[in-house]
Design a protein around this motif. Structure first.
Motif, short mmCIF file in Angstrom:
data_model
loop_
_atom_site.label_atom_id
_atom_site.label_comp_id
_atom_site.label_asym_id
_atom_site.label_seq_id
_atom_site.Cartn_x
_atom_site.Cartn_y
_atom_site.Cartn_z
N ASP A 80 -7.78 1.40 4.26
CA ASP A 80 -6.73 0.91 5.17
C ASP A 80 -5.52 0.43 4.38
N ALA A 81 -5.77 -0.40 3.36
CA ALA A 81 -4.68 -0.95 2.57
C ALA A 81 -3.87 0.14 1.89
N PRO A 93 3.34 -6.40 2.15
CA PRO A 93 2.85 -6.94 0.88
C PRO A 93 1.40 -7.38 0.94
N ASP A 94 0.92 -7.74 2.13
CA ASP A 94 -0.49 -8.12 2.26
C ASP A 94 -1.40 -6.96 1.91
N ALA A 95 -1.01 -5.76 2.29
CA ALA A 95 -1.83 -4.58 1.98
C ALA A 95 -1.81 -4.30 0.47
N ARG A 96 -0.65 -4.41 -0.14
CA ARG A 96 -0.54 -4.23 -1.60
C ARG A 96 -1.39 -5.27 -2.33
N ASP A 97 -1.30 -6.52 -1.89
CA ASP A 97 -2.08 -7.58 -2.51
C ASP A 97 -3.58 -7.35 -2.33
N TYR A 98 -3.97 -6.84 -1.18
CA TYR A 98 -5.38 -6.52 -0.93
C TYR A 98 -5.85 -5.49 -1.96
N LEU A 99 -5.04 -4.45 -2.15
CA LEU A 99 -5.39 -3.41 -3.13
C LEU A 99 -5.51 -3.99 -4.53
N LEU A 100 -4.52 -4.74 -4.94
CA LEU A 100 -4.55 -5.30 -6.29
C LEU A 100 -5.75 -6.21 -6.49
N GLY A 101 -6.13 -6.95 -5.47
CA GLY A 101 -7.27 -7.84 -5.57
C GLY A 101 -8.61 -7.15 -5.49
N ALA A 102 -8.63 -5.93 -5.00
CA ALA A 102 -9.89 -5.20 -4.81
C ALA A 102 -10.26 -4.32 -6.00
N THR A 104 -11.81 -3.13 -9.27
CA THR A 104 -12.99 -3.62 -9.99
C THR A 104 -12.67 -3.84 -11.46
N VAL A 105 -13.53 -4.55 -12.12
CA VAL A 105 -13.40 -4.77 -13.56
C VAL A 105 -13.42 -3.43 -14.29
N ALA A 106 -14.17 -2.48 -13.75
CA ALA A 106 -14.26 -1.15 -14.37
C ALA A 106 -12.95 -0.38 -14.26
N GLY A 107 -12.09 -0.76 -13.30
CA GLY A 107 -10.79 -0.10 -13.16
C GLY A 107 -10.60 0.66 -11.87
N GLY A 108 -11.68 1.03 -11.19
CA GLY A 108 -11.57 1.78 -9.95
C GLY A 108 -11.66 0.88 -8.73
N TRP A 109 -11.72 1.50 -7.58
CA TRP A 109 -11.84 0.79 -6.32
C TRP A 109 -13.02 1.35 -5.54
N GLY A 110 -13.70 0.48 -4.83
CA GLY A 110 -14.71 0.87 -3.86
C GLY A 110 -14.12 0.71 -2.47
N PRO A 111 -14.91 0.90 -1.43
CA PRO A 111 -14.37 0.79 -0.08
C PRO A 111 -13.92 -0.62 0.30
N TYR A 112 -14.51 -1.62 -0.34
CA TYR A 112 -14.17 -3.02 -0.07
C TYR A 112 -14.08 -3.76 -1.40
N PRO A 113 -13.43 -4.93 -1.41
CA PRO A 113 -13.46 -5.74 -2.63
C PRO A 113 -14.91 -6.01 -3.03
N LEU A 127 -2.64 6.39 -5.54
CA LEU A 127 -1.48 7.00 -4.91
C LEU A 127 -0.56 5.95 -4.28
N ALA A 128 -1.14 4.81 -3.90
CA ALA A 128 -0.36 3.78 -3.22
C ALA A 128 0.33 2.80 -4.16
N LEU A 129 -0.16 2.67 -5.36
CA LEU A 129 0.37 1.66 -6.28
C LEU A 129 1.26 2.28 -7.35
N PRO A 130 2.14 1.49 -7.95
CA PRO A 130 3.02 2.02 -9.00
C PRO A 130 2.21 2.51 -10.21
#
Length: 191
Positions: A80-81, A93-102, A104-113, A127-130
């Motif tokens: 969604d974010a 910005p809430d969506a961007r912040d959600y992405l940045l906070g989600a 992982t330490v490994a560097g990727g993202w899962g479906p949720y934080p 694709l969404a982040l700089p």
């Protein structure tokens, strides 16, 4: 698209499918998306983008309804974010912040934080982040690539097998790597 009539026909075909509140519904409902089911925010972003590229003046009203829906939709997952940031950029910005906070330490993202990273979610977040914030994400996605050059499918629920999701996950991962390559990365979206 060389023949703009085809793009206009595709855009016109989307109009009867748009819900009155501005989003494009999916046959599966409002469930967490996979690479072949997307989820409502990503489906709405892609349909809206098609209308914008076809003829923004002609499709002003459905574009505006989709934009209003995207500005108001709650962000409940990385997918969604990412879709909201792709569509609206700094307007959410809430969506961007959600992405940045989600991330992982490994560097990727899962479906949720705090979820284990998956190629599809990582690709959409990338694709969404700089691109300048994505070194660890690129490294994780490249590490997740299979020896055959493709990526393991992201399925919902996780752990299933699906040829369509395998192909789609590979396509999204490839697109993310191409779009964020230091040599080819476009500037961040400014919708």
């Amino acid at each position: 698209v060389r023949d703009r009539r085809l793009l206009l026909e595709a855009a016109e075909s989307l109009l009867p499918l748009q819900a009155p509140d501005g989003h494009w519904p999916l046959a599966g409902g409002d469930t967490l998306g996979s690479p072949v089911t997307y989820g409502l925010p990503l489906a709405t972003h892609l349909a809206r983008r098609t209308l914008q590229r076809a003829d923004p003046a002609r499709f002003t009203e459905p574009i505006d309804r989709a934009s209003a829906w995207l500005r108001a939709v709650p962000v409940r997952s990385v997918l969604d974010a990412a879709a909201v940031v792709l569509a609206l950029g700094p307007q959410r910005p809430d969506a961007r912040d959600y992405l940045l906070g989600a991330q992982t330490v490994a560097g990727g993202w899962g479906p949720y934080p705090n979820s284990p990273p998956e190629p599809f979610d990582t690709a959409l977040a990338m694709l969404a982040l700089p691109p300048d914030r994505l070194g660890r994400a690129r490294a994780w996605l490249l590490q997740a690539q299979l020896p055959t050059g493709d990526w393991p499918e992201t399925t919902r629920p996780a752990g299933n097998q699906s040829y369509a999701q395998h192909v789609s996950t590979t396509a999204w991962a490839t697109l993310a790597l191409l779009a964020t390559s230091p040599e080819t990365a476009p500037p961040p979206p400014r919708d």
